[in-house]
Design an enzyme around this catalytic site. Structure first.
Site, mmCIF file in Angstrom:
data_model
loop_
_atom_site.group_PDB
_atom_site.id
_atom_site.type_symbol
_atom_site.label_atom_id
_atom_site.label_comp_id
_atom_site.label_asym_id
_atom_site.label_seq_id
_atom_site.Cartn_x
_atom_site.Cartn_y
_atom_site.Cartn_z
ATOM 1 N N TRP A 37 17.123 16.801 14.132
ATOM 2 C CA TRP A 37 18.308 16.794 13.276
ATOM 3 C C TRP A 37 19.544 16.381 14.067
ATOM 4 C CZ3 TRP A 37 16.787 17.248 8.420
ATOM 5 C CH2 TRP A 37 15.709 18.065 8.083
ATOM 6 N N TRP A 59 17.524 24.265 -1.406
ATOM 7 C CA TRP A 59 17.739 23.462 -0.196
ATOM 8 C C TRP A 59 16.437 22.853 0.301
ATOM 9 C CZ3 TRP A 59 21.536 21.065 2.152
ATOM 10 C CH2 TRP A 59 22.820 21.340 1.707
ATOM 11 N N TRP A 92 18.732 21.394 7.023
ATOM 12 C CA TRP A 92 19.025 22.035 5.730
ATOM 13 C C TRP A 92 19.619 23.435 5.907
ATOM 14 C CZ3 TRP A 92 16.309 26.553 5.006
ATOM 15 C CH2 TRP A 92 15.099 26.699 5.686
ATOM 16 N N GLU A 139 14.103 26.886 -16.424
ATOM 17 C CA GLU A 139 15.008 27.058 -15.270
ATOM 18 C C GLU A 139 15.053 28.517 -14.841
ATOM 19 O OE1 GLU A 139 16.084 24.420 -13.635
ATOM 20 O OE2 GLU A 139 15.069 23.255 -15.183
ATOM 21 N N TRP A 198 12.196 29.068 -12.712
ATOM 22 C CA TRP A 198 12.410 28.658 -11.312
ATOM 23 C C TRP A 198 13.000 29.810 -10.510
ATOM 24 C CZ3 TRP A 198 10.737 24.799 -8.448
ATOM 25 C CH2 TRP A 198 10.392 23.573 -9.044
ATOM 26 N N ASN A 245 24.330 21.826 -10.986
ATOM 27 C CA ASN A 245 23.022 21.690 -10.338
ATOM 28 C C ASN A 245 22.759 20.276 -9.845
ATOM 29 O OD1 ASN A 245 20.260 22.618 -9.665
ATOM 30 N ND2 ASN A 245 19.695 21.139 -11.259
HETATM 31 C C1 LIG Z 1 20.659 23.021 -3.000
HETATM 32 C C2 LIG Z 1 20.648 23.988 -4.165
HETATM 33 C C3 LIG Z 1 21.088 25.293 -3.977
HETATM 34 C C4 LIG Z 1 21.075 26.204 -5.040
HETATM 35 N N1 LIG Z 1 21.509 27.503 -4.823
HETATM 36 C C5 LIG Z 1 21.449 28.403 -5.827
HETATM 37 C C6 LIG Z 1 21.864 29.748 -5.623
HETATM 38 O O1 LIG Z 1 22.253 30.151 -4.516
HETATM 39 N N2 LIG Z 1 21.822 30.602 -6.676
HETATM 40 C C7 LIG Z 1 21.382 30.199 -7.914
HETATM 41 O O2 LIG Z 1 21.370 31.017 -8.847
HETATM 42 N N3 LIG Z 1 20.950 28.947 -8.129
HETATM 43 C C8 LIG Z 1 20.979 28.028 -7.134
HETATM 44 N N4 LIG Z 1 20.575 26.740 -7.371
HETATM 45 C C9 LIG Z 1 20.003 26.394 -8.680
HETATM 46 C C10 LIG Z 1 20.996 25.858 -9.722
HETATM 47 O O3 LIG Z 1 21.765 24.821 -9.176
HETATM 48 C C11 LIG Z 1 21.926 26.930 -10.297
HETATM 49 O O4 LIG Z 1 21.184 28.056 -10.706
HETATM 50 C C12 LIG Z 1 22.684 26.405 -11.502
HETATM 51 O O5 LIG Z 1 23.429 25.258 -11.161
HETATM 52 C C13 LIG Z 1 23.606 27.488 -12.032
HETATM 53 O O6 LIG Z 1 24.367 27.032 -13.121
HETATM 54 P P1 LIG Z 1 24.027 27.529 -14.596
HETATM 55 O O7 LIG Z 1 24.001 29.008 -14.667
HETATM 56 O O8 LIG Z 1 24.957 26.823 -15.519
HETATM 57 O O9 LIG Z 1 22.540 26.979 -14.763
HETATM 58 P P2 LIG Z 1 21.641 26.671 -16.038
HETATM 59 O O10 LIG Z 1 21.247 25.243 -15.945
HETATM 60 O O11 LIG Z 1 22.264 27.132 -17.289
HETATM 61 O O12 LIG Z 1 20.321 27.514 -15.733
HETATM 62 C C14 LIG Z 1 20.141 28.852 -16.211
HETATM 63 C C15 LIG Z 1 19.768 29.766 -15.073
HETATM 64 O O13 LIG Z 1 18.505 29.414 -14.543
HETATM 65 C C16 LIG Z 1 18.505 29.648 -13.135
HETATM 66 N N5 LIG Z 1 18.276 28.368 -12.450
HETATM 67 C C17 LIG Z 1 18.624 27.144 -12.907
HETATM 68 N N6 LIG Z 1 18.179 26.189 -12.056
HETATM 69 C C18 LIG Z 1 17.560 26.839 -11.052
HETATM 70 C C19 LIG Z 1 16.896 26.421 -9.867
HETATM 71 N N7 LIG Z 1 16.757 25.128 -9.543
HETATM 72 N N8 LIG Z 1 16.414 27.360 -9.035
HETATM 73 C C20 LIG Z 1 16.520 28.672 -9.331
HETATM 74 N N9 LIG Z 1 17.121 29.136 -10.441
HETATM 75 C C21 LIG Z 1 17.633 28.227 -11.291
HETATM 76 C C22 LIG Z 1 19.864 30.209 -12.764
HETATM 77 O O14 LIG Z 1 19.757 31.612 -12.773
HETATM 78 C C23 LIG Z 1 20.733 29.720 -13.909
HETATM 79 O O15 LIG Z 1 21.848 30.526 -14.156
HETATM 80 C C24 LIG Z 1 20.581 25.799 -6.305
HETATM 81 C C25 LIG Z 1 20.137 24.484 -6.490
HETATM 82 C C26 LIG Z 1 20.176 23.585 -5.431
HETATM 83 C C27 LIG Z 1 19.691 22.178 -5.655
#
Ligand SMILES: Cc1cc2nc3c(=O)[nH]c(=O)nc-3n(C[C@H](O)[C@H](O)[C@H](O)COP(=O)(O)OP(=O)(O)OC[C@H]3O[C@@H](n4cnc5c(N)ncnc54)[C@H](O)[C@@H]3O)c2cc1C
Length: 465
Positions: free
Chosen positions: A301, A377, A354, A270, A273, A336
């Site tokens: 849209w 998105w 979006w 993650e 990502w 997420n």
């Molecule tokens: C529509 C949408 C919008 C999002 N917008 C953002 C945003 O603005 N900022 C953001 O940091 N994340 C975003 N995410 C990714 C993800 O949802 C969040 O990073 C995550 O929910 C943060 O919670 P956590 O720290 O507990 O994540 P954990 O599951 O613990 O993940 C650890 C870290 O990995 C990174 N990460 C995890 N998933 C993703 C992902 N899909 N893409 C990029 N990085 C990821 C983040 O830095 C996160 O803190 C988005 C996902 C979606 C589907």
């Protein structure tokens, strides 16, 4: 004397530019620039301004504890940074390299201005685990598919993690720039979050480090590959705002969560990502405004403001989607899985652009990050890099039953449904909840038709230029 210009790296631990400055210079002046283009620009957010104020307060206090002072100036960094450097007689300006379009343009302008007066401006590693030039296809180009990117990302060794410096020798600073702890929130206009203050996580490096230590030792990390999709449990790290603002170093996060097993491996993926979307925004800055797969910009849209507002308010009659939207508004964070469902619902069920959802998330998310948010998105809208076709249209009821099997997540955020037990909360009896704003089967058929025709016209017209 070196200036260390802090931007999205509001920490003292594992800060390569700071470490370099402490090793090679006699005086080190930490600097933050209050930049209206960011604070009041396209992605302004009261929640993030509040978090930034707290993170800066904490940084200023940590610098003071080490005998230094944080300088805070207000202005356009393209001229203000070099003017400040000249005024204090600095020999160099050091920073962590920013890959976003705004940051790159800003830094290019600062480089020119600094070179013009003979002060080198040097920006290096600090915001990502691996830099764009570290991960290239065999032909030298950037990856636009996550799987091969991730393979390469995982093979690369991590750089060493640096300790925080014991002392920061700033020397004297003029009173109007030396922003002592306790005064910084005032400089930012004492931002008030729109989220419930009691539900916001504490900003600043010490709080972030405590979260990391807890997470790295937790059973939740070991079981992350399972728990990450359970909406009602604390199965994810909650480190996103710390990575967004750099109160944690992503390299240190990966190092500390480097253990064996499926949970830690999935967690590191993650973080990959996050790098992936940052690299993508660097190589394809057009995705800020355009669909990565351009043919989908031909979709017609829907623009019904009442529908869009119902989505923003979490009043669509689909409990799992409504719960996510209300969690976002109340806490400045959304799980997420809920982000995926809310984004899919807006773009597929309501057929709303979006970019409208992207903007709403940026207004509320404390972790709101232009690259990850745009990537998320476009992934949900099927307009991004994901090789899966547009046919993925989540069924909100089935998703609710699968990812919130006890119904606790919905009951927490949709109190109107508190009396409905277990997973039945995902299909409340008629009259017990808001009517569904669209019918799932009809919305699905409409979405397939709209995406299908955009995709077919893309095939007919060839790749857009
Ligand atoms: C529509 C949408 C919008 C999002 N917008 C953002 C945003 O603005 N900022 C953001 O940091 N994340 C975003 N995410 C990714 C993800 O949802 C969040 O990073 C995550 O929910 C943060 O919670 P956590 O720290 O507990 O994540 P954990 O599951 O613990 O993940 C650890 C870290 O990995 C990174 N990460 C995890 N998933 C993703 C992902 N899909 N893409 C990029 N990085 C990821 C983040 O830095 C996160 O803190 C988005 C996902 C979606 C589907």
């Amino acid at each position: 004397m070196a200036i260390v210009w802090f931007r999205r790296d509001l920490r003292l631990h594992d800060h390569p530019a700071l470490r370099w400055a402490i090793e090679d210079f006699e005086r080190v002046v930490p600097l933050y620039v209050l930049d209206d283009a960011l604070l009041k620009g396209r992605w302004a957010s009261a929640n993030r301004a509040w978090f930034l104020a707290g993170a800066l307060e904490s940084l200023a206090a940590a610098i003071e504890e080490r005998g230094g002072r944080l300088a805070v100036i207000h202005g356009d960094p393209r001229s203000a940074v070099v003017a400040f450097a000249k005024s204090i007689g600095a020999d160099a300006i050091l920073a962590s390299r920013d890959h976003g379009p705004y940051g790159r343009a800003r830094d290019a302008a600062v480089t020119i201005a600094a070179t013009g007066v003979g002060i080198p401006f040097l920006a290096g590693r600090g915001l990502l685990v691996h830099e764009p030039e570290d991960i290239r296809r065999a032909d030298g180009g950037p990856y636009s598919l996550f799987s091969p990117f991730h393979r390469r990302w995982s093979e690369l060794p991590l750089r060493a993690v640096f300790d925080a410096p014991g002392a920061i020798p700033t020397g004297d600073l003029a009173a109007d720039v030396a922003a002592t702890a306790g005064r910084i929130a005032g400089l930012l206009g004492d931002p008030r979050p729109t989220a419930d203050p009691a539900l916001l996580l504490e900003p600043g490096e010490p709080a972030a480090r405590a979260r990391l230590v807890r997470w790295a030792a937790s059973d939740a990390l070991r079981d992350y590959h399972i728990g990450r999709d359970r909406l009602a449990v604390d199965g994810t790290s909650r480190l996103s705002q710390d990575l967004r603002w750099g109160t944690l170093s992503p390299v240190e996060v990966v190092e500390r969560c480097g253990g064996p097993g499926a949970g830690p491996a999935r967690f590191r993926a993650e973080i990959a990502w996050r790098d992936f979307y940052a690299h993508l925004l660097r190589s394809e800055p057009r995705v800020r405004h355009e669909s990565f797969k351009r043919e989908y910009d031909a979709i017609e849209w829907q623009t019904d403001e009442a529908l869009i507002q119902a989505w923003r308010d979490g009043r669509m009659g689909y409990p799992i989607v409504d719960a996510g939207m209300r969690q976002l508004r109340a806490t400045g964070w959304m799980h997420n899985r809920a982000r995926m469902l809310a984004a899919s619902f807006l773009t597929k069920h309501l057929l709303v652009d979006w970019r409208i959802g992207e903007a709403h998330f940026m207004e509320h998310l404390v972790d709101g990050d232009p690259a990850s948010n745009n990537g998320g998105w476009q992934w949900a809208a099927s307009t991004g890099t994901d090789p899966q076709p547009y046919f993925r249209i989540f069924n909100p009821t089935l998703q609710g039953r699968r990812h919130d099997p006890t119904g606790d997540y919905v009951r927490r955020w949709v109190p109107e449904l508190a009396a409905i037990p277990g997973a039945d909360v995902h299909e409340p009896p008629p009259g017990a909840y808001l009517p569904r704003i669209v019918d799932h089967a009809l919305a699905r058929a409409r979405s397939l038709a709209a995406y299908g025709s955009a995709s077919a016209s893309g095939r007919r017209n060839g790749p857009a230029v």
